[in-house]
Enzyme design. Structure first.
Site, PDB file in Angstrom:
ATOM      1  N   TRP A 145       0.808  -1.222   0.000  1.00 32.83           N
ATOM      2  CA  TRP A 145       0.000   0.000   0.000  1.00 32.83           C
ATOM      3  C   TRP A 145       0.844   1.276   0.000  1.00 32.83           C
ATOM      4  CZ3 TRP A 145       1.918   2.426   4.097  1.00 32.83           C
ATOM      5  CH2 TRP A 145       2.501   1.619   5.080  1.00 32.83           C
ATOM      6  N   LYS A 169      -2.716  -8.531  -7.358  1.00 29.63           N
ATOM      7  CA  LYS A 169      -3.474  -8.235  -6.141  1.00 29.63           C
ATOM      8  C   LYS A 169      -2.965  -6.959  -5.495  1.00 29.63           C
ATOM      9  CE  LYS A 169      -3.248  -9.295  -1.689  1.00 29.63           C
ATOM     10  NZ  LYS A 169      -4.019  -8.184  -1.108  1.00 29.63           N
ATOM     11  N   PRO A 170      -3.830  -5.938  -5.407  1.00 25.78           N
ATOM     12  CA  PRO A 170      -3.430  -4.731  -4.691  1.00 25.78           C
ATOM     13  C   PRO A 170      -3.508  -4.972  -3.175  1.00 25.78           C
ATOM     14  CG  PRO A 170      -5.365  -4.337  -6.110  1.00 25.78           C
ATOM     15  CD  PRO A 170      -5.177  -5.819  -5.980  1.00 25.78           C
ATOM     16  N   THR A 226       6.106 -11.757   5.390  1.00 25.08           N
ATOM     17  CA  THR A 226       5.207 -12.278   4.359  1.00 25.08           C
ATOM     18  C   THR A 226       6.028 -12.850   3.198  1.00 25.08           C
ATOM     19  OG1 THR A 226       3.703 -10.473   4.951  1.00 25.08           O
ATOM     20  CG2 THR A 226       3.108 -11.778   3.045  1.00 25.08           C
ATOM     21  N   GLU A 244      10.723  -8.321  -3.311  1.00 21.01           N
ATOM     22  CA  GLU A 244      11.218  -6.990  -2.918  1.00 21.01           C
ATOM     23  C   GLU A 244      10.699  -6.741  -1.512  1.00 21.01           C
ATOM     24  OE1 GLU A 244      13.171  -5.098  -4.526  1.00 21.01           O
ATOM     25  OE2 GLU A 244      13.007  -5.601  -6.641  1.00 21.01           O
ATOM     26  N   GLY A 246      11.507  -5.716   2.925  1.00 19.63           N
ATOM     27  CA  GLY A 246      11.754  -4.548   3.773  1.00 19.63           C
ATOM     28  C   GLY A 246      13.193  -4.065   3.739  1.00 19.63           C
ATOM     29  N   GLU A 380      12.691  -2.775  11.157  1.00 19.60           N
ATOM     30  CA  GLU A 380      12.376  -1.752  10.159  1.00 19.60           C
ATOM     31  C   GLU A 380      11.436  -0.731  10.805  1.00 19.60           C
ATOM     32  OE1 GLU A 380      10.106  -3.032   6.677  1.00 19.60           O
ATOM     33  OE2 GLU A 380      10.955  -1.358   5.528  1.00 19.60           O
ATOM     34  N   LYS A 450      20.841  -9.696   1.152  1.00 20.71           N
ATOM     35  CA  LYS A 450      20.496 -10.264   2.456  1.00 20.71           C
ATOM     36  C   LYS A 450      18.976 -10.486   2.553  1.00 20.71           C
ATOM     37  CE  LYS A 450      23.464  -7.418   4.896  1.00 20.71           C
ATOM     38  NZ  LYS A 450      24.224  -7.030   6.090  1.00 20.71           N
ATOM     39  N   GLY A 453      15.559  -9.202   0.058  1.00 24.57           N
ATOM     40  CA  GLY A 453      14.884  -9.746  -1.109  1.00 24.57           C
ATOM     41  C   GLY A 453      15.748 -10.530  -2.060  1.00 24.57           C
TER      42      GLY A 453
HETATM   43  P1  NAD Z   1       2.789  -6.927   3.692  1.00 25.77           P
HETATM   44  O1  NAD Z   1       3.793  -8.006   3.574  1.00 25.77           O
HETATM   45  O2  NAD Z   1       1.987  -6.842   4.909  1.00 25.77           O
HETATM   46  O3  NAD Z   1       1.758  -6.987   2.463  1.00 25.77           O
HETATM   47  C1  NAD Z   1       2.176  -6.900   1.109  1.00 25.77           C
HETATM   48  C2  NAD Z   1       1.126  -7.556   0.221  1.00 25.77           C
HETATM   49  O4  NAD Z   1       1.098  -8.952   0.488  1.00 25.77           O
HETATM   50  C3  NAD Z   1      -0.299  -7.055   0.431  1.00 25.77           C
HETATM   51  O5  NAD Z   1      -0.968  -6.965  -0.802  1.00 25.77           O
HETATM   52  C4  NAD Z   1      -0.887  -8.156   1.282  1.00 25.77           C
HETATM   53  O6  NAD Z   1      -2.287  -8.240   1.178  1.00 25.77           O
HETATM   54  C5  NAD Z   1      -0.221  -9.388   0.697  1.00 25.77           C
HETATM   55  N1  NAD Z   1      -0.223 -10.579   1.560  1.00 25.77           N
HETATM   56  C6  NAD Z   1      -0.364 -10.650   2.909  1.00 25.77           C
HETATM   57  N2  NAD Z   1      -0.351 -11.944   3.317  1.00 25.77           N
HETATM   58  C7  NAD Z   1      -0.186 -12.694   2.211  1.00 25.77           C
HETATM   59  C8  NAD Z   1      -0.096 -14.112   1.987  1.00 25.77           C
HETATM   60  N3  NAD Z   1      -0.186 -14.992   2.983  1.00 25.77           N
HETATM   61  N4  NAD Z   1       0.093 -14.548   0.727  1.00 25.77           N
HETATM   62  C9  NAD Z   1       0.196 -13.663  -0.301  1.00 25.77           C
HETATM   63  N5  NAD Z   1       0.088 -12.328  -0.153  1.00 25.77           N
HETATM   64  C10 NAD Z   1      -0.093 -11.835   1.092  1.00 25.77           C
HETATM   65  O7  NAD Z   1       3.572  -5.570   3.454  1.00 25.77           O
HETATM   66  P2  NAD Z   1       2.970  -4.093   3.584  1.00 25.77           P
HETATM   67  O8  NAD Z   1       2.767  -3.785   5.019  1.00 25.77           O
HETATM   68  O9  NAD Z   1       1.823  -3.933   2.669  1.00 25.77           O
HETATM   69  O10 NAD Z   1       4.166  -3.235   2.965  1.00 25.77           O
HETATM   70  C11 NAD Z   1       5.204  -2.705   3.711  1.00 25.77           C
HETATM   71  C12 NAD Z   1       6.474  -3.515   3.539  1.00 25.77           C
HETATM   72  O11 NAD Z   1       6.813  -3.590   2.152  1.00 25.77           O
HETATM   73  C13 NAD Z   1       7.659  -2.890   4.213  1.00 25.77           C
HETATM   74  O12 NAD Z   1       8.421  -3.878   4.837  1.00 25.77           O
HETATM   75  C14 NAD Z   1       8.440  -2.283   3.046  1.00 25.77           C
HETATM   76  O13 NAD Z   1       9.804  -2.075   3.288  1.00 25.77           O
HETATM   77  C15 NAD Z   1       8.198  -3.275   1.986  1.00 25.77           C
HETATM   78  N6  NAD Z   1       8.431  -2.694   0.672  1.00 25.77           N
HETATM   79  C16 NAD Z   1       9.498  -3.123  -0.071  1.00 25.77           C
HETATM   80  C17 NAD Z   1       9.760  -2.564  -1.306  1.00 25.77           C
HETATM   81  C18 NAD Z   1      10.910  -3.013  -2.144  1.00 25.77           C
HETATM   82  O14 NAD Z   1      10.919  -2.718  -3.327  1.00 25.77           O
HETATM   83  N7  NAD Z   1      11.884  -3.729  -1.617  1.00 25.77           N
HETATM   84  C19 NAD Z   1       8.935  -1.557  -1.800  1.00 25.77           C
HETATM   85  C20 NAD Z   1       7.863  -1.134  -1.009  1.00 25.77           C
HETATM   86  C21 NAD Z   1       7.619  -1.728   0.211  1.00 25.77           C
HETATM   87 MN    MN Z   2       1.717  -5.113   6.503  1.00 25.53          MN
END
Ligand code: NAD
Ligand code: MN
Length: 476
Positions: A145, A169-170, A226, A244, A246, A380, A450, A453
Site C-alpha cells: 500500500w 493483487k493490490p 510475508t 522486494e 523490507g 524496520e 540479504k 529480497g
Molecule cells: P505486507 O507483507 O503486509 O503486504 C504486502 C502484500 O502482500 C499485500 O498486498 C498483502 O495483502 C499481501 N499478503 C499478505 N499476506 C499474504 C499471503 N499470505 N500470501 C500472499 N500475499 C499476502 O507488506 P505491507 O505492510 O503492505 O508493505 C510494507 C512492507 O513492504 C515494508 O516492509 C516495506 O519495506 C516493503 N516494501 C518493499 C519494497 C521493495 O521494493 N523492496 C517496496 C515497497 C515496500
Molecule cells: Mn503489513
C-alpha cells in the site's frame, strides 16, 4: 469500484465487499469486492485465454500498447493523483510524482522493446542453436500500500512487455489507484484477460495466487515475514520468484559533506511518504566532529515540516496509512522511551489538535543518542522516526551500517571520491547513492541483498526474470 477480470468489471463470488477509507480523516471513500479463491481461479482462466494472442505479438507491438497506456495516464494524472492521495495519504505533489513515475516506467519498457530478440549460436558447421526467450506464462503480482502505482509499474511493465499474462493483487488499503491504472491499460488496447486485478485479503486472494500451480512466477513486494511465507508456499509448485522486501537503509554523513544538502536529503529521505518507503533513510550515521551542528540543523528542519491532510496546500507530510501501521510506530517509540534507548528531541507522539482527529497522524520524530541494540536500529521503522547515531569515522559507519539483516539501499554524503568509492563497494545493499537517497529511475536495476529480497526490478536486466530461455538445436 469492482475488480477487473477478463477485461470486465466483476463482483466477488463471495458477494462481500471491503471498505476503502481515507487515512487523513477516516471517511469512507469507496468499496471493492472482497475477493475469494474462486475469483483468483476465474482470473487465472481469463489470463490463460489471453496468453496465446498476447505472447504471439512482437515485443514492439506490446510496447506500443504500454506507451498508449502511459499517454492516457499522463492525461489523467491529476485525477489519478487525487485518488492516490485519498486512499494512501501522501501529499498530492508526491502522488502526482508517483503517477508520472508509473508512466515513466511504461515508457522506459516501450523504449527497450525493439532491443529484445532471440539469438542464433553457430555450434558446428551447418549446425545452429537458437536461444529463444519465451514468456513464463501466467504471473502473479502482489503489491503493498505504500507506493502502489510505482510498484505496479515495476511489475506490469516488464511482465507484459515480455508476453506474460498477469493476476495482480493490490493491498486492501489502496486498491483504487491500481484498479484505475489497470483499466487504463485495457483501454489502451491490452487484450482482455492479459491483466486481471483481484482485490481482497492476503490470506485468501494472495495465498491462492502464490499456491495455484497455474501461476508460474510471483513478483511480490511487501514485508520480510510475508515474503518468507510466500517463498515457502511458492516452493510447492517451483515458481520463479522476485521478492522486494523490507529495508533499513543507512545514510552516512561524513565530516566533509555539504551539510545543507545532507540535511535536506535526510529530511526528504526519511519523512517523504510519512516515512513509509522501502528505501527511506531509516538509520543515520554522522561523523562526531560535525554531529552537534548537523543535528541542530536537522532538528530545525524537521520542526518546520507541516503535517496534515495530503490534499491541503503546503502540507509536507500526510498521515500514516492505517491505524495498525501507526500502532507499530507508537510501540517502537514507546520502547525507546521505556528502555532509555535514545533521546527523543523532536516529536515522539500523535500530534495534538482538532485537525488531526480521525486520521492516523504521527509527528515527525528525531531520536539521538540511540543505543546499539535499540529497536530503531534492529527492526524496520516504517514511519516518520529518524534515529541518529554518532560515529568516529567511515570505518565505524560502514561496519555499523552493515550490522543488519537488511540490505536494500544505503547512501554516503561526502565530497571525497575516495570515500564514495569505498562506501559504494563495502556497503551491503542493492543500491548505494552518493549525495542523494531514494531516487530510483527505471533504467537502474533495483532490489535487495540479504533479507531485503531476491532478484531485481527496473532496468533491462529485469526482463530476464520474465522469460524462460528455450534452446532449440537445428541440424541443417
Ligand atoms: P505486507 O507483507 O503486509 O503486504 C504486502 C502484500 O502482500 C499485500 O498486498 C498483502 O495483502 C499481501 N499478503 C499478505 N499476506 C499474504 C499471503 N499470505 N500470501 C500472499 N500475499 C499476502 O507488506 P505491507 O505492510 O503492505 O508493505 C510494507 C512492507 O513492504 C515494508 O516492509 C516495506 O519495506 C516493503 N516494501 C518493499 C519494497 C521493495 O521494493 N523492496 C517496496 C515497497 C515496500
Ligand atoms: Mn503489513
Amino acid at each position: 469500484m469492482k475488480m477487473l477480470i477478463g477485461g470486465e468489471w466483476a463482483d466477488s463470488s463471495s458477494g462481500e465487499a471491503c471498505e476503502v477509507r481515507n487515512p487523513a480523516n477516516g471517511k469512507l471513500l469507496d468499496t471493492v469486492p472482497l475477493g475469494s479463491t474462486e475469483d483468483v481461479k476465474r482470473a487465472i482462466d481469463s489470463a490463460r485465454g489471453a496468453l496465446g494472442k498476447w505472447s504471439s505479438m512482437t515485443a514492439r507491438e506490446r510496447g506500443k500498447i504500454l506507451f498508449k497506456g502511459a499517454q492516457i495516464v499522463r492525461e489523467r494524472q491529476m485525477d489519478l493523483a487525487i485518488t492516490l492521495t485519498m486512499e494512501q495519504g501522501k501529499p498530492l505533489k508526491e502522488a502526482r510524482d508517483e503517477i508520472q513515475g508509473f508512466a515513466n516506467i511504461l515508457e522506459y519498457y516501450t523504449g527497450v522493446s525493439a532491443a529484445i530478440h532471440d539469438s542464433l549460436v553457430p555450434v558446428a558447421p551447418g549446425r545452429y542453436g537458437a536461444v529463444m526467450k519465451r514468456p513464463i506464462g501466467i504471473c502473479g503480482a502482489i503489491i503493498p500500500w505504500n507506493v502502489p502505482a510505482i510498484i505496479m509499474g515495476w511489475k506490469v511493465g516488464p511482465a507484459l512487455l515480455t508476453g506474460n499474462a498477469l493476476v495482480l493483487k493490490p493491498a486492501t488499503a489502496t486498491p483504487l489507484t491500481n484498479l484505475s491504472l489497470a483499466a487504463i491499460l485495457c483501454e489502451a488496447g491490452l487484450p482482455a484477460g492479459t491483466l486481471n486485478v483481484v482485490t481482497g485479503q492476503g490470506s485468501t486472494v494472495g495465498e491462492e495466487i502464490v499456491r495455484n500451480p497455474a501461476i508460474r512466477k510471483i513478483s511480490f513486494t511487501g514485508s520480510i515475514d510475508t515474503g518468507k511465507h510466500v517463498m515457502k508456499v511458492a516452493a510447492e509448485s517451483m515458481k520463479r520468484l522476485t521478492l522486494e522486501l523490507g529495508g533499513s537503509d543507512p545514510m552516512i554523513v561524513c565530516d566533509d559533506a555539504d551539510m545543507k544538502k545532507a540535511v535536506e536529503g535526510a529530511v526528504s529521505g526519511r519523512f517523504y511518504n510519512c516515512g513509509q518507503t522501502c528505501t527511506a533513510v531509516k538509520r543515520l550515521y554522522v561523523f562526531e566532529s560535525i554531529a552537534d551542528t548537523y543535528i541542530k540543523m536537522l532538528k530545525a528542519s524537521i520542526e518546520g515540516l507541516k503535517v496534515g491532510n495530503g490534499m491541503d496546500e503546503g502540507v509536507n507530510m500526510g498521515p500514516m496509512n492505517s491505524a495498525g501501521q501507526r500502532d507499530k510506530i507508537i510501540r517502537q517509540v514507546d520502547t525507546v522511551r521505556e528502555k532509555g534507548e535514545g533521546k527523543i528531541i523532536v516529536g515522539g507522539g500523535v500530534p495534538p489538535g482538532e485537525r488531526y482527529v480521525g486520521g492516523h497522524f504521527y509527528m515527525p520524530t528525531l531520536v539521538t543518542d540511540v543505543s546499539e541494540d535499540s529497536v530503531l536500529l534492529r527492526e524496520e521503522v516504517f514511519g516518520p522516526v529518524l534515529p541518529v547515531v554518532v560515529v568516529k569515522d567511515l570505518d565505524e559507519a560502514i561496519s555499523r551500517a552493515n550490522a543488519s539483516k537488511f540490505g536494500l539501499g544505503s547512501s554516503i554524503w561526502t565530497k571525497s571520491l575516495e570515500r564514495a568509492s569505498i562506501a559504494s563497494s563495502r556497503l551491503e545493499s542493492g543500491i548505494t547513492w552518493v549525495n542523494q537517497h531514494v531516487k530510483l529511475p527505471p533504467e537502474m536495476p533495483f532490489g535487495g541483498v540479504k533479507e531485503s529480497g531476491i532478484g531485481r526490478e527496473n532496468g533491462f536486466e529485469t526482463l530476464d526474470a520474465y522469460y524462460e530461455l528455450k534452446s532449440v538445436m537445428i541440424n541443417l
